[in-house]
Design a protein around this motif. Structure first.
Motif, PDB file in Angstrom:
ATOM      1  N   ILE A  24      31.589  26.195  54.157  1.00 39.26           N
ATOM      2  CA  ILE A  24      32.835  27.060  54.362  1.00 39.26           C
ATOM      3  C   ILE A  24      33.244  26.531  55.746  1.00 39.26           C
ATOM      4  N   PHE A  82      38.880  23.923  46.451  1.00 39.52           N
ATOM      5  CA  PHE A  82      38.864  25.418  46.696  1.00 39.52           C
ATOM      6  C   PHE A  82      39.899  25.536  47.779  1.00 39.52           C
ATOM      7  N   LYS A  94      36.580  22.854  38.100  1.00 35.72           N
ATOM      8  CA  LYS A  94      35.860  23.582  38.857  1.00 35.72           C
ATOM      9  C   LYS A  94      36.133  23.244  40.199  1.00 35.72           C
ATOM     10  N   THR A  95      36.103  24.471  41.178  1.00 39.22           N
ATOM     11  CA  THR A  95      36.088  24.156  42.545  1.00 39.22           C
ATOM     12  C   THR A  95      35.034  24.691  43.316  1.00 39.22           C
ATOM     13  N   GLY A  96      34.514  24.085  44.508  1.00 43.30           N
ATOM     14  CA  GLY A  96      33.346  24.909  44.962  1.00 43.30           C
ATOM     15  C   GLY A  96      32.911  24.430  46.304  1.00 43.30           C
ATOM     16  N   ILE A  97      32.193  25.257  47.157  1.00 44.73           N
ATOM     17  CA  ILE A  97      31.454  24.770  48.276  1.00 44.73           C
ATOM     18  C   ILE A  97      29.986  25.489  48.053  1.00 44.73           C
ATOM     19  N   ILE A 108      26.771  27.189  50.032  1.00 43.76           N
ATOM     20  CA  ILE A 108      26.230  28.063  51.131  1.00 43.76           C
ATOM     21  C   ILE A 108      24.609  28.065  51.056  1.00 43.76           C
ATOM     22  N   LEU A 126      22.839  26.175  48.505  1.00 44.03           N
ATOM     23  CA  LEU A 126      22.880  26.575  47.177  1.00 44.03           C
ATOM     24  C   LEU A 126      24.349  25.970  46.715  1.00 44.03           C
ATOM     25  N   ASN A 148      27.801  24.872  45.078  1.00 42.70           N
ATOM     26  CA  ASN A 148      28.835  25.394  44.336  1.00 42.70           C
ATOM     27  C   ASN A 148      28.810  26.893  44.273  1.00 42.70           C
ATOM     28  N   ILE A 149      27.887  27.552  44.811  1.00 39.85           N
ATOM     29  CA  ILE A 149      27.830  29.137  44.966  1.00 39.85           C
ATOM     30  C   ILE A 149      28.994  29.773  45.030  1.00 39.85           C
ATOM     31  N   ILE A 150      30.049  28.932  45.598  1.00 40.22           N
ATOM     32  CA  ILE A 150      31.331  29.918  46.031  1.00 40.22           C
ATOM     33  C   ILE A 150      32.321  28.813  45.414  1.00 40.22           C
ATOM     34  N   GLY A 151      33.162  29.439  44.720  1.00 47.33           N
ATOM     35  CA  GLY A 151      34.275  28.587  44.319  1.00 47.33           C
ATOM     36  C   GLY A 151      35.292  29.244  43.189  1.00 47.33           C
ATOM     37  N   THR A 152      36.186  28.541  42.676  1.00 46.21           N
ATOM     38  CA  THR A 152      37.249  29.025  41.555  1.00 46.21           C
ATOM     39  C   THR A 152      37.147  28.131  40.443  1.00 46.21           C
ATOM     40  N   LYS A 178      23.406  29.289  38.811  1.00 50.88           N
ATOM     41  CA  LYS A 178      24.532  30.299  38.323  1.00 50.88           C
ATOM     42  C   LYS A 178      24.479  30.542  36.897  1.00 50.88           C
TER      43      LYS A 178
END
Lengths: 356, 356
Positions: free
Chosen positions: A71, A106, A135-138, A140, A143, A145-149, A312
């Motif tokens: 992030i 992302f 798939k987009t992602g970062i 944390i 972990l 690609n725990i956050i993405g769209t 996920k």
């Protein structure tokens, strides 16, 4: 020059010289930005900047490596876009490996609630995997690609020439996903690929891998069902990758981790989904010969399982694997118990491997 | 009990007691999470938790106020969801004002590439504005909603009872958006509303405001065109709000800032879009009588203009306003020069205002 039509966008092969400039012009973008890391800025950027009007773009750069997929780097990209007064009609070009395409995708999908972006993947891994499917992602706390769209790019440009700039270990990292595509969906492709020169994958084999990936994601863009077959080898593989990133001085590449994960999950497939013993042997001997063996110790099992619990794909706290029924066919949603997962790691740990 | 059908979800009015529990049950969620701030945890949460099974949810809390609408608080929510092992089949219930619904919506739309969320807006402002239309967002460096997504909630529950817990200044902040809905889309509603008791807005007037907002966003979900009429008063209003947040000990509320912005932009509407002088006078006298006057000094104009330059509606560096042609009608995409914007602030600054 080949082209695949994906969900809502084209995937062009070896077409930058001919098509990139026109694509940008037709999009009537107010301006565009090119996101690179220090390697792609050096080796790949000139191929792009030679073809476009230098008054129309600005460069953004992040450090190379998975450590950038955070992030903090994403905030850095957002702030650069703000400083450059990027408006909603801007285009972001992600020029790099999976880190750059996931991170840039992302950042673009959330900047001013979404600006257009395209991917120009420069590693084999991102050409056959990360850049295709929206798939987009970062990450944390490691972990992945725990956050993405789920946001589709407007185009993907795959250039075979970029592969010549890559170190051998990065090529091997990409061939793991290509081999996976054969294992889950196309036995002929698996056999053709494993008998080819994997140190220099032919353009045609790269193209076919992209075709397989594209077919799967087009049928299930937001991973409600069948798209999960792409996760074969990844439940255990991702855990090994995270673990290695935390503990090893020279951590596993994604492909090396996924190769080990595929061996474990092929064993689970044999136990739970009737993968024939001959297929298991073929998978194990092929992958060991290419990737060698990672030292997995019993003492690490608890930590590995805890990482898997964050996967996920899990639902209701149960660890969910995609497993093979035979080479070329994969079944989703196989709940695996802690004991089964540990046994698969034990199976891997006891394999004999003679370095060739 | 009333209901509006929005883009892909229902907006329920005064239906929590009857419908919330069933909504959650029908969704077959693995678990759910309720996001509150310390005020809504105290005043509003019991109405929810009385109605649902206490074994099935966990509570997440952020501090009240715009200061929470940052990436740091968003990371906090992501990490809480990780710690609670929230899977993809989880539901996030955002119980609060616009900060909670925007922030919670963004966190949910990006956690594991998107989990379901619903809004239960507890302020008048969020009931008639923020909770409807699928915009999620966080601020960076005081740039409001510069990062976000367009993601629709699965439902919105609007409860008139919550308004009784609100301080008078927060009610007034919400009526500014209701008045705007009349100005941009419905002259009859504007007249009915300004002649009503704005200190205690009737349920029917709140409902009608939600109907107007919903109609506009349903016709243009991703703000390509006509949805921009909702930004009337907001180009200058947002700049005043950001400026005040940075400079004033007791900063403007959103509604107070937007009321001042609507006066400036009504003046621009008179100059550029033939808003009749009588309409301008009516708007100015009505808004001044309700909201009083903010001290805007010539010395602040440069900073205000710099904030406006970052507005998401701008294209190619030009500041773009939505302006009225008459009370009840609004035209989008009016480019305003720096001089025009400064003149509108000067017009505002010289208005005489007798506190009633």
């Amino acid at each position: 020059m080949k082209q695949i039509d994906s969900i809502s966008y084209p995937i062009y092969f070896n077409s930058i010289a001919e098509k990139l400039d026109k694509f940008i012009e037709d999009g009537k973008y107010s301006r565009f930005f090119i996101l690179t890391d220090e390697h792609t800025a050096l080796h790949c950027l000139p191929l792009i900047t030679d073809k476009v009007n230098p008054d129309n773009y600005d460069l953004l750069e992040v450090s190379a490596g998975e450590e950038s997929k955070t992030i903090d780097f994403c905030i850095g990209i957002w702030k650069m876009l703000i400083d450059f007064d990027a408006d909603r009609n801007s285009l972001l070009i992600n020029l790099g490996g999976g880190v750059v395409t996931d991170l840039g995708g992302f950042a673009a999908s959330t900047y001013k609630r979404g600006i257009d972006f395209i991917h120009i993947p420069t590693t084999l891994l991102s050409q056959v995997d990360a850049s295709i499917g929206g798939k987009t992602g970062i990450d944390i706390d490691n972990l992945k690609n725990i956050i993405g769209t789920f946001t589709q790019p407007k185009a993907v440009f795959i250039e075979h020439a970029f592969l010549e700039t890559l170190p051998a270990r990065q090529i091997k990292s990409g061939t793991a996903e290509m081999l996976k595509h054969g294992l889950i969906a196309d036995a002929d492709y698996w056999h053709a690929l494993k008998n080819s020169n994997l140190e220099k994958p032919e353009a045609e084999l790269v193209y076919q891998s992209a075709v397989i990936k594209n077919k799967v994601v087009t049928e299930d863009p937001s991973e409600r069902g069948q798209r999960k077959i792409l996760n074969f080898g990844h439940t255990i593989g991702h855990a090994l990758e995270s673990y290695s990133l935390d503990h090893d001085k020279n951590p596993l590449t994604h492909g090396e981790a996924i190769a080990a994960g595929m061996i474990c999950e092929a064993w689970l497939s044999h136990q739970k989904c009737d993968l024939p013993a001959a297929d298991l042997d073929e998978i194990v001997s092929t992958l060991l010969a290419i990737y060698g063996k990672y030292q997995v110790k019993e003492a690490s099992f608890v930590e590995l399982r805890n990482i898997m619990k964050k996967d996920k794909k899990n639902q209701g706290g149960k660890i969910n694997c995609s497993l093979l029924t035979k080479i070329g066919d994969c079944r989703i949603d196989n709940i695996c118990t802690d004991d089964e997962l540990c046994d698969s790691l034990r199976y891997y740990a006891q394999l004999e491997y003679a370095r060739v």
